[in-house]
Design an enzyme around this catalytic site. Structure first.
Site, short mmCIF file in Angstrom:
data_model
loop_
_atom_site.label_atom_id
_atom_site.label_comp_id
_atom_site.label_asym_id
_atom_site.label_seq_id
_atom_site.Cartn_x
_atom_site.Cartn_y
_atom_site.Cartn_z
N PHE A 98 58.89 70.06 43.54
CA PHE A 98 59.50 68.84 42.99
C PHE A 98 58.52 67.64 43.15
CE2 PHE A 98 62.47 65.09 42.46
CZ PHE A 98 62.63 65.28 41.04
N ASP A 111 52.74 65.36 49.19
CA ASP A 111 53.90 64.65 48.63
C ASP A 111 54.90 64.82 49.88
OD1 ASP A 111 56.10 63.53 47.41
OD2 ASP A 111 56.10 65.19 45.59
N LYS A 158 61.36 57.30 48.80
CA LYS A 158 62.78 57.55 49.06
C LYS A 158 63.00 56.77 50.64
CE LYS A 158 64.25 61.47 46.99
NZ LYS A 158 63.22 62.66 46.26
C1 LIG Z 1 62.52 62.58 45.12
C2 LIG Z 1 61.31 63.29 45.07
C3 LIG Z 1 60.09 62.65 43.97
C4 LIG Z 1 60.56 61.77 43.04
O1 LIG Z 1 60.99 60.38 43.47
P1 LIG Z 1 61.60 59.64 42.52
O2 LIG Z 1 61.92 58.30 43.31
O3 LIG Z 1 62.92 60.11 41.93
O4 LIG Z 1 60.70 59.19 41.33
C5 LIG Z 1 58.78 63.30 44.30
N1 LIG Z 1 58.48 64.08 45.22
C6 LIG Z 1 59.33 64.53 46.12
C7 LIG Z 1 59.10 65.51 47.21
C8 LIG Z 1 60.91 64.19 46.08
O5 LIG Z 1 61.68 64.62 47.06
#
Ligand SMILES: *Cc1c(COP(=O)(O)O)cnc(C)c1O
Length: 397
Positions: free
Chosen positions: A130, A215, A244
């Site tokens: 994700f 990521d 986050k």
């Molecule tokens: C939550 C998340 C995203 C996306 O972040 P947003 O602030 O919702 O755009 C991307 N990568 C990972 C691993 C995530 O957990």
């Protein structure tokens, strides 16, 4: 039924928070919830942390926003602190995780472009990944639930099974730009990359002139007891997306890169109206102030071990519901038995016992408390989870 004013893309539950106090959320009618979801790993300092609240209030009254056309003493200062505490030499601030991922993808492509290899455009990504909801980010995952109906997607991605190094290496060809991977998958089910996998990707990048893009939007920023999840693996990435926890609840993200990896990102190649504005920088500074205090990360590790230990102790008493614990630090997941659906159990623990958690892939309940939890919160969460397991009656199939 006419469409709701709020675009109905979320199946929103009955919790309607209006206030937060530390590790608790309070609903419209005064209901209290123990918040072990923390805005999905966002509220690292819990709710209403005085240092963060004051920093935002003071900055809002001083200077909220200016264009990136002007010099940014606030951005320079926070970027320097992040550089000093990471692998990176340079930082681009965004407003979200998915934008940090977009910047990472663009940075990787530009690197090969300015190196005279414009054909190197493909990032190898992984099943269950994700990376967010923009077109680039949904193109970087092969999960149909995020992609269906949004085609044509962005070309330039290839997908391998997570934690399968050989499969990833087998996809390398003359169009490969690098790998993009969550060091620890969050939405996918709190799956940590194995050391051989993450270290193997790093080695392949070094051998083939590719870029390792991590990521760490969910697993970074203190969540696992280290500032960055990659520190558990003894490697560093070339590019990394972060968000986050970085703003503690204020919308903030960042793309970090080494000087070499960022060499294509010159004047005019990228931008953002809001990205890195003074208000966001004040929030980011305040979160970092707290996280870099001596003992903060050690406490995350200690609390993570205690929570994990308590969960592991609880499981045998409810082995009709719980299977096993996974994850690192305070990024934990409880894998459920096949007969129990994680989404249903999360709803039951929430509605009947006032405990907030989040479901994830692979039938996992994510346990993502604020990083400032104390022993009493762990005890309360374990009690609520045990009660929830005892009172849980699986929805008849
Ligand atoms: C939550 C998340 C995203 C996306 O972040 P947003 O602030 O919702 O755009 C991307 N990568 C990972 C691993 C995530 O957990």
């Amino acid at each position: 039924m006419p469409i709701t004013p709020l675009m109905p893309v979320y199946p929103r539950c009955g919790v309607r928070p209006v206030r937060g106090e530390g590790c608790y959320l309070i609903g419209e009618n005064g209901e209290r919830y123990l918040d072990f979801a923390a805005g999905i790993a966002v509220n690292a300092l819990g709710h209403g942390h005085p240092h963060l609240v004051k920093a935002i209030a003071d900055q809002a009254a001083t200077l909220m926003h200016v264009s990136n056309l002007y010099g940014s003493p606030q951005g320079e200062h926070l970027a320097q602190r992040i550089v000093d505490n990471s692998f990176a030499d340079t930082v681009f601030f965004t407003n979200s995780g998915t934008e940090a991922v977009e910047c990472a993808i663009k940075t990787a492509r530009r690197y090969h472009f300015v190196n005279g290899n414009p054909e190197r455009t493909t990032l190898i990504t992984f099943n269950n990944a994700f990376h967010g909801r923009t077109m680039g980010a949904i193109s970087a995952t092969n999960q149909p639930k995020m992609r269906d109906g949004f085609e044509p997607l962005l070309p330039g991605f290839a997908y391998a099974p997570f934690n399968d190094l050989d499969a990833a290496l087998a996809l390398i060809d003359e169009t490969t730009a690098g790998f993009m991977v969550e060091t620890i998958q969050g939405e996918g089910g709190v799956s940590a990359g194995s050391p051989e996998f993450i270290q193997g990707l790093r080695k392949a990048c070094d051998e083939h002139g590719l870029l390792l893009v991590l990521d760490e939007v969910q697993c970074g920023y203190g969540r696992t007891g280290k500032m960055w999840a990659y520190e558990h693996y003894g490697i560093t990435p070339d590019i990394m997306s972060v968000a986050k926890g970085i703003g503690g609840g204020f919308p903030l993200g960042a793309c970090l890169a080494t000087e070499e990896a960022a060499k294509g990102m010159v004047f005019g190649t990228h931008g953002s109206t809001y990205g890195g504005n003074p208000l966001a920088m004040a929030a980011g500074e305040a979160v970092l102030d707290v996280m870099l205090e001596p003992g903060f990360l050690e406490n995350v590790t200690a609390m993570g071990e205690r929570l994990r230990g308590a969960l592991e102790q609880m499981i045998p008493n409810h082995d009709d519901v719980f299977d096993s614990v996974r994850g690192k630090g305070l990024m934990l997941g409880i894998k459920l038995k096949d007969a129990v659906v994680a989404r249903d159990f999360v709803a039951h623990a929430r509605d009947a016992h006032g405990l907030l958690t989040v479901s994830a892939g692979e039938n996992v309940v994510r346990v993502l408390p604020p990083l400032v939890i104390e022993d009493s919160h762990i005890a309360e969460a374990i009690e609520k989870l045990s009660e929830a397991a005892r009172s849980y009656a699986p929805v008849a199939a």
